[in-house]
Design an enzyme around this catalytic site. Sequence first.
Site: not given
Length: 179
Positions: A10-12, A7, A87
């Site tokens: 790139y953020g949280s 996976i 997500e």
Amino acid sequence: MSAPVWIFAYGSLIWNPGFAPAETRRARLQGCRRSFCMRSVCFRGTPEAPGLVLALDADAGASCTGLALRVADHEAETVLAEVRARELVTDAYLERRVPLQDEHGANLEAIAYVIDPAGPQYCALDPEEQARIIASSRGARGENRDYLWATARHLAGLGLPDPELEALAQRVRALSAEG
């Protein structure tokens, strides 16, 4: 034997993946940039007062560096269901399989969540408008600014600073102090 499940964070997902990765590698995705281009109507805002969260936004000349998180084989089904529930809570993200290159030059295929530019949550705002929204928004998972600050702090701590995110974080701090 099936291929490992990776996976792209790139953020949280970098600082709160919701699972213990079996392996973590720094990795780069070509053709997308990290951007506060998604209106958050659940976690960092509300339908009446949306916040902003990060998404991968298609940009042929850009790249995004983050983390490739390998899911333990025996947990793949459960972890994917949990990540998808988080997500894909709205129709803003599209789940895609994307090619990554890790820090050693190895190629990986990973699942990534990319913004749907045709969706109602997509937005393209200038940095000042982003800062204003982030400084004042709150949702089910807390203050929008905390999401920004945690992401910027973790990227910097990993040696993956994002100058645009850092500038935005500084502006949000200033607006928060003024408010």
